[in-house]
Scaffold this motif. Sequence first.
Motif, PDB file in Angstrom:
ATOM      1  N   HIS A 163       0.841  -1.191   0.000  1.00 55.48           N
ATOM      2  CA  HIS A 163       0.000   0.000   0.000  1.00 55.48           C
ATOM      3  C   HIS A 163       0.884   1.251   0.000  1.00 55.48           C
ATOM      4  O   HIS A 163       0.691   2.167  -0.784  1.00 55.48           O
ATOM      5  CB  HIS A 163      -0.907  -0.010   1.228  1.00 55.48           C
ATOM      6  CG  HIS A 163      -1.860   1.142   1.263  1.00 55.48           C
ATOM      7  ND1 HIS A 163      -2.960   1.199   0.441  1.00 55.48           N
ATOM      8  CD2 HIS A 163      -1.865   2.280   1.994  1.00 55.48           C
ATOM      9  CE1 HIS A 163      -3.611   2.324   0.675  1.00 55.48           C
ATOM     10  NE2 HIS A 163      -2.971   2.997   1.613  1.00 55.48           N
ATOM     11  N   LEU A 202       4.256   9.693  -9.800  1.00 55.82           N
ATOM     12  CA  LEU A 202       3.643   9.776 -11.115  1.00 55.82           C
ATOM     13  C   LEU A 202       2.990  11.141 -11.303  1.00 55.82           C
ATOM     14  O   LEU A 202       3.163  11.813 -12.317  1.00 55.82           O
ATOM     15  CB  LEU A 202       2.604   8.653 -11.250  1.00 55.82           C
ATOM     16  CG  LEU A 202       2.234   8.248 -12.663  1.00 55.82           C
ATOM     17  CD1 LEU A 202       3.446   7.624 -13.344  1.00 55.82           C
ATOM     18  CD2 LEU A 202       1.062   7.276 -12.655  1.00 55.82           C
ATOM     19  N   LYS A 203       2.266  11.558 -10.258  1.00 55.10           N
ATOM     20  CA  LYS A 203       1.571  12.831 -10.314  1.00 55.10           C
ATOM     21  C   LYS A 203       2.571  13.971 -10.498  1.00 55.10           C
ATOM     22  O   LYS A 203       2.391  14.855 -11.334  1.00 55.10           O
ATOM     23  CB  LYS A 203       0.749  13.030  -9.026  1.00 55.10           C
ATOM     24  CG  LYS A 203      -0.645  13.607  -9.292  1.00 55.10           C
ATOM     25  CD  LYS A 203      -1.493  13.574  -8.037  1.00 55.10           C
ATOM     26  CE  LYS A 203      -2.350  12.318  -7.950  1.00 55.10           C
ATOM     27  NZ  LYS A 203      -2.965  12.180  -6.601  1.00 55.10           N
ATOM     28  N   GLN A 204       3.657  13.903  -9.709  1.00 57.50           N
ATOM     29  CA  GLN A 204       4.696  14.931  -9.805  1.00 57.50           C
ATOM     30  C   GLN A 204       5.223  15.059 -11.223  1.00 57.50           C
ATOM     31  O   GLN A 204       5.302  16.157 -11.781  1.00 57.50           O
ATOM     32  CB  GLN A 204       5.862  14.564  -8.883  1.00 57.50           C
ATOM     33  CG  GLN A 204       5.792  15.256  -7.537  1.00 57.50           C
ATOM     34  CD  GLN A 204       6.990  14.878  -6.695  1.00 57.50           C
ATOM     35  OE1 GLN A 204       7.948  14.305  -7.208  1.00 57.50           O
ATOM     36  NE2 GLN A 204       6.924  15.204  -5.425  1.00 57.50           N
ATOM     37  N   GLN A 235       3.920  14.081 -13.943  1.00 58.05           N
ATOM     38  CA  GLN A 235       2.900  14.574 -14.872  1.00 58.05           C
ATOM     39  C   GLN A 235       2.804  16.094 -14.801  1.00 58.05           C
ATOM     40  O   GLN A 235       2.772  16.780 -15.809  1.00 58.05           O
ATOM     41  CB  GLN A 235       1.551  13.956 -14.547  1.00 58.05           C
ATOM     42  CG  GLN A 235       1.357  12.591 -15.182  1.00 58.05           C
ATOM     43  CD  GLN A 235       0.141  11.876 -14.620  1.00 58.05           C
ATOM     44  OE1 GLN A 235      -0.453  12.334 -13.644  1.00 58.05           O
ATOM     45  NE2 GLN A 235      -0.208  10.762 -15.236  1.00 58.05           N
ATOM     46  N   LYS A 248       2.519   1.831  -3.288  1.00 57.38           N
ATOM     47  CA  LYS A 248       1.577   2.269  -4.289  1.00 57.38           C
ATOM     48  C   LYS A 248       1.331   3.775  -4.144  1.00 57.38           C
ATOM     49  O   LYS A 248       1.347   4.516  -5.120  1.00 57.38           O
ATOM     50  CB  LYS A 248       0.267   1.489  -4.142  1.00 57.38           C
ATOM     51  CG  LYS A 248      -0.568   1.492  -5.398  1.00 57.38           C
ATOM     52  CD  LYS A 248      -1.666   0.445  -5.290  1.00 57.38           C
ATOM     53  CE  LYS A 248      -2.655   0.622  -6.420  1.00 57.38           C
ATOM     54  NZ  LYS A 248      -3.510   1.812  -6.244  1.00 57.38           N
ATOM     55  N   THR A 249       1.108   4.215  -2.888  1.00 59.23           N
ATOM     56  CA  THR A 249       0.880   5.628  -2.646  1.00 59.23           C
ATOM     57  C   THR A 249       2.074   6.447  -3.104  1.00 59.23           C
ATOM     58  O   THR A 249       1.937   7.484  -3.749  1.00 59.23           O
ATOM     59  CB  THR A 249       0.634   5.896  -1.144  1.00 59.23           C
ATOM     60  OG1 THR A 249       0.185   4.693  -0.555  1.00 59.23           O
ATOM     61  CG2 THR A 249      -0.340   7.003  -0.927  1.00 59.23           C
ATOM     62  N   ALA A 259       4.314   5.635  -5.324  1.00 58.64           N
ATOM     63  CA  ALA A 259       4.425   5.598  -6.779  1.00 58.64           C
ATOM     64  C   ALA A 259       3.420   6.556  -7.418  1.00 58.64           C
ATOM     65  O   ALA A 259       3.746   7.297  -8.353  1.00 58.64           O
ATOM     66  CB  ALA A 259       4.196   4.178  -7.292  1.00 58.64           C
ATOM     67  N   ASP A 260       2.209   6.541  -6.857  1.00 60.62           N
ATOM     68  CA  ASP A 260       1.188   7.458  -7.369  1.00 60.62           C
ATOM     69  C   ASP A 260       1.654   8.900  -7.264  1.00 60.62           C
ATOM     70  O   ASP A 260       1.501   9.708  -8.184  1.00 60.62           O
ATOM     71  CB  ASP A 260      -0.114   7.288  -6.567  1.00 60.62           C
ATOM     72  CG  ASP A 260      -0.826   6.012  -6.981  1.00 60.62           C
ATOM     73  OD1 ASP A 260      -0.400   5.423  -8.004  1.00 60.62           O
ATOM     74  OD2 ASP A 260      -1.778   5.609  -6.290  1.00 60.62           O
ATOM     75  N   GLY A 261       2.239   9.197  -6.103  1.00 54.34           N
ATOM     76  CA  GLY A 261       2.737  10.551  -5.847  1.00 54.34           C
ATOM     77  C   GLY A 261       3.769  10.956  -6.880  1.00 54.34           C
ATOM     78  O   GLY A 261       3.692  12.039  -7.475  1.00 54.34           O
TER      79      GLY A 261
END
Lengths: 312, 248
Positions: free
Chosen positions: A294, A304-306, A308, A297-298, A300-302
């Motif tokens: 978990h 990814l958002k950065q 982007q 994942k959080t 990685a999401d962070g």
Amino acid sequence: MENLSTLIHLDYTLMIVGIGAALLGSVSGALGTYAVLRRQSLLGDAISHAALPGIAIAFLLTGSKTPLILVLGAAIAGWLGTLLIMSIVRLTRIKYDSALAIVLSTFFGFGLVLHTLIQRTGNANQAGLDTFLFGQAATILARDVLTIGILGGIALIVMLIFWKELKLLVFDEGFAASIGLPIRALDILLTSLLVIAIVLGLQAVGAVLMSAMLVAPAVAARQWTNRLRLMVFLAACFGALAGVSGTIISSTMSRIPTGPTIVLCATVVVGLSIAFAPNRGLVWNRIRQQRHRHGLKTAADGLLKQSQQRSE
Amino acid sequence: MEAAEPKAIEVTDLTVAYQDKPVLWDIDLDVPPGVLLSIVGPNGAGKTTLIKAILGLVRPAAGNVLIYNKPYEVQRRIVGYVPQRGSVDWDFPTNVLDVVMMGRYGALGWVRRPGKSERELAMQALEKVGMEAYTTRQISQLSGGQQQRVFLARALVQDATVYLMDEPFQGVDATTERAIVTLLQELRANGKTVVVVHHDLQTVTDYFDWVMLLNIRRIASGPVNETFTPDNLRETYGGRLAFMKTDK
């Protein structure tokens, strides 16, 4: 009310048997810790099987079933078996596990032959020798408990006296030798302590399954702690627990051999420890993995958002 | 000739065999006090065996080892040993401080338990290797580099004059490698003699002032600038040295 009084009467025998089982469980649990940490779990098996002819020979020579004499015979045979294993490994190219198997089966076979011979002679006194195969805790008397208590106590005291030396021997034999510890003598000392623990348990647990009493409590204890001191203590407790519960179950149900019952109890302790112990337990591991996943994942999401946002 | 100065380590005619296969053949080695010596050679050259033979851990078929002119048995107290990190089970139930205090067991003697002064010495050693924050850490939770530092700290509390280290740079991170080099040079600055089994030829000239080239036989030993030559290296490694660049 009557039930209660039979219970109390039964209790005296049961108490003796229980105390004996607790003592031998704690002695074998504590000393078994070293066998497990040295990856010599099978050594206990070899010793207990090798002890069998010693019991028969002691009986043949003395005609007595005094526990101390039989225990002495078992100890000498078990000890000789171990020395034989060590010298086979040192002097030949035969590997440790093969040497173990050879000695174990040869001694055990010899022991079985002797026991059969004794039974054939029809010596009225011989009844009961076969309890040493699978163990019969109900045969434990007060004098046996005394023998177990004294010899087991001595073994534990010796272990405590040489605590630091044995610890270093088990953890880092090369370094221990470099500072001048007599490795071979300590090795023999440790093995002798194991021999004592094993022969004390033969009557109650039996030659076939005695090694489980060395290994199972230590394996369970390792799950709960990262300190040697606590591991030895816990292994002693688990050994006593398995010993007592196993003997009580086997004594109250008619004629179940004690060895297998005690081993099953020990297995339950091991199973629970492997599943539920904090840090090393499977359940905890699973929970930790899930959290980890978990968390990753959080993160990685962070990221990814950065990236982007940056590319926009 | 220069017989006046005692040798820190003096190995003469040392031969070691496992079963009937020689692992070390007729080794002579003189290590003067206060040098930082690396033993290099290909896999199976007998580097570890040489260290163990000096420490009396393997019995030689022939030959002799002296530490400051006396046999190892009487000089134990002045010799510190760092075994290969992989030689022990790091899942053993103990913590960092406990392992470091094992370095005092020799001085403590039989039965006596380590106490407050041993604890303090261990703490100082851990500070020297930058591990003071990990005293109560279970040893299975250490990285390879941290394990190596713990072993070094254990050798430091032995407070020895001669140190023998088996592959202290094996599998450690760059930070640890730098920390170990600093430590080794500090030991030499304090007059200690340090012998290190080493496998990275690229760093020999930077880290050490003496070198021994070993491949079952001793190929050469002496100051790095005289001994660490392409010819000697070729003799030590056979044809397997194409990757080495010679800087001259």
